[in-house]
Design a protein around this motif. Structure first.
Motif, PDB file in Angstrom:
ATOM      1  N   LEU A 289       0.648  -1.171  -0.095  1.00 19.05           N
ATOM      2  CA  LEU A 289      -0.061  -0.203  -0.061  1.00 19.05           C
ATOM      3  C   LEU A 289       0.751   1.148   0.075  1.00 19.05           C
ATOM      4  O   LEU A 289       0.553   2.151  -0.747  1.00 19.05           O
ATOM      5  N   GLN A 290       1.827   1.362   0.724  1.00 17.85           N
ATOM      6  CA  GLN A 290       2.915   2.499   0.873  1.00 17.85           C
ATOM      7  C   GLN A 290       3.333   2.813  -0.526  1.00 17.85           C
ATOM      8  O   GLN A 290       3.156   3.896  -0.844  1.00 17.85           O
ATOM      9  N   ARG A 291       3.985   1.708  -1.119  1.00 16.23           N
ATOM     10  CA  ARG A 291       4.503   2.047  -2.431  1.00 16.23           C
ATOM     11  C   ARG A 291       3.383   2.279  -3.479  1.00 16.23           C
ATOM     12  O   ARG A 291       3.673   3.060  -4.455  1.00 16.23           O
ATOM     13  N   LEU A 292       2.183   1.745  -3.472  1.00 14.33           N
ATOM     14  CA  LEU A 292       1.053   2.187  -4.254  1.00 14.33           C
ATOM     15  C   LEU A 292       0.845   3.651  -4.136  1.00 14.33           C
ATOM     16  O   LEU A 292       0.692   4.307  -5.045  1.00 14.33           O
ATOM     17  N   GLU A 293       0.796   4.118  -2.960  1.00 16.85           N
ATOM     18  CA  GLU A 293       0.424   5.523  -2.675  1.00 16.85           C
ATOM     19  C   GLU A 293       1.388   6.366  -3.196  1.00 16.85           C
ATOM     20  O   GLU A 293       1.371   7.572  -3.661  1.00 16.85           O
ATOM     21  N   ASN A 294       2.879   5.926  -2.919  1.00 18.21           N
ATOM     22  CA  ASN A 294       3.642   7.117  -3.063  1.00 18.21           C
ATOM     23  C   ASN A 294       4.205   7.060  -4.645  1.00 18.21           C
ATOM     24  O   ASN A 294       4.851   7.884  -5.187  1.00 18.21           O
ATOM     25  N   GLU A 295       4.176   5.905  -5.185  1.00 20.03           N
ATOM     26  CA  GLU A 295       4.968   5.367  -6.511  1.00 20.03           C
ATOM     27  C   GLU A 295       3.805   5.289  -7.676  1.00 20.03           C
ATOM     28  O   GLU A 295       4.055   5.982  -8.857  1.00 20.03           O
ATOM     29  N   THR A 296       2.961   4.444  -7.566  1.00 21.16           N
ATOM     30  CA  THR A 296       2.076   4.015  -8.664  1.00 21.16           C
ATOM     31  C   THR A 296       0.986   4.894  -8.833  1.00 21.16           C
ATOM     32  O   THR A 296       0.632   5.251 -10.033  1.00 21.16           O
ATOM     33  N   LEU A 297       0.206   5.081  -7.919  1.00 24.33           N
ATOM     34  CA  LEU A 297      -0.804   5.888  -8.129  1.00 24.33           C
ATOM     35  C   LEU A 297      -0.596   7.262  -8.766  1.00 24.33           C
ATOM     36  O   LEU A 297      -1.308   7.591  -9.813  1.00 24.33           O
ATOM     37  N   PRO A 298       0.439   8.129  -8.249  1.00 28.04           N
ATOM     38  CA  PRO A 298       0.623   9.375  -8.965  1.00 28.04           C
ATOM     39  C   PRO A 298       1.119   9.018 -10.426  1.00 28.04           C
ATOM     40  O   PRO A 298       0.847  10.252 -11.018  1.00 28.04           O
ATOM     41  N   ALA A 299       1.615   8.007 -10.806  1.00 23.70           N
ATOM     42  CA  ALA A 299       1.924   7.842 -12.135  1.00 23.70           C
ATOM     43  C   ALA A 299       0.891   7.613 -12.828  1.00 23.70           C
ATOM     44  O   ALA A 299       0.798   7.974 -14.216  1.00 23.70           O
ATOM     45  N   PHE A 300      -0.187   6.989 -12.383  1.00 26.85           N
ATOM     46  CA  PHE A 300      -1.450   6.859 -13.234  1.00 26.85           C
ATOM     47  C   PHE A 300      -2.590   7.635 -13.307  1.00 26.85           C
ATOM     48  O   PHE A 300      -3.511   8.084 -13.993  1.00 26.85           O
ATOM     49  N   PHE A 301      -2.864   8.294 -12.068  1.00 22.26           N
ATOM     50  CA  PHE A 301      -3.819   9.108 -11.796  1.00 22.26           C
ATOM     51  C   PHE A 301      -3.281  10.568 -10.996  1.00 22.26           C
ATOM     52  O   PHE A 301      -2.351  10.764 -10.930  1.00 22.26           O
TER      53      PHE A 301
END
Length: 155
Positions: A69-81
């Motif tokens: 979850l931490q990497r999803l919020e910090n790395e992945t979500l901002p890259a797609f949304f």
């Protein structure tokens, strides 16, 4: 690697179809909706392109798992949304009737019958709910506003 099931060429064709259909007024008839929504397309890209240790398809391809979850919020979500909040993602998943299919609190698995790794051509069928949810939240707010306006003394 589960991500090898979808090729960049397939994703490019989905994106190209979305752009072509949105820019072509002659396609605004009955079949104009054969293009996935922006959210569905980005979600599909995210599950396919993000590192497996963050988010990945289940082996069956009919659901995806969020493991970090931490990497999803910090790395992945901002890259797609345009946000980095997990709760915003969950809200959108709920609008599209995705279901959380596990009870563990260390990882999250979401599923929708029309969201499948091996069937990107069916993503356009997945649509956002437009009417109020079954909990009647909209009706309850409307009822409260009506009750408040009826309580106000009239001048």
């Amino acid at each position: 690697n589960n991500k090898e099931h979808i090729t960049n060429k397939t994703m490019a064709s989905i994106i190209a179809a979305k752009v072509t259909n949105s820019n072509n007024d002659t396609n605004l008839g009955k079949d104009a909706g054969n293009v996935p929504s922006g959210f569905v397309l980005k979600l599909y890209q995210m599950v396919n392109e993000a590192p497996d240790e963050i988010i990945t398809w289940l082996p069956s391809g009919d659901a995806f798992r969020i493991s970090n979850l931490q990497r999803l919020e910090n790395e992945t979500l901002p890259a797609f949304f345009r946000h980095k909040r997990f709760q915003s993602l969950v809200r959108q998943l709920n609008f599209y009737n995705f279901r959380k299919v596990n009870r563990e609190r260390t990882f999250w698995v979401y599923k929708h019958q029309l969201f499948h790794r091996d069937r990107p051509h069916e993503l356009y069928l997945l649509r956002r709910r437009t009417c109020p949810g079954p909990d009647g939240r909209k009706q309850r707010i409307d009822a409260e506003n009506t009750a408040i306006s009826e309580q106000k003394p009239r001048s």
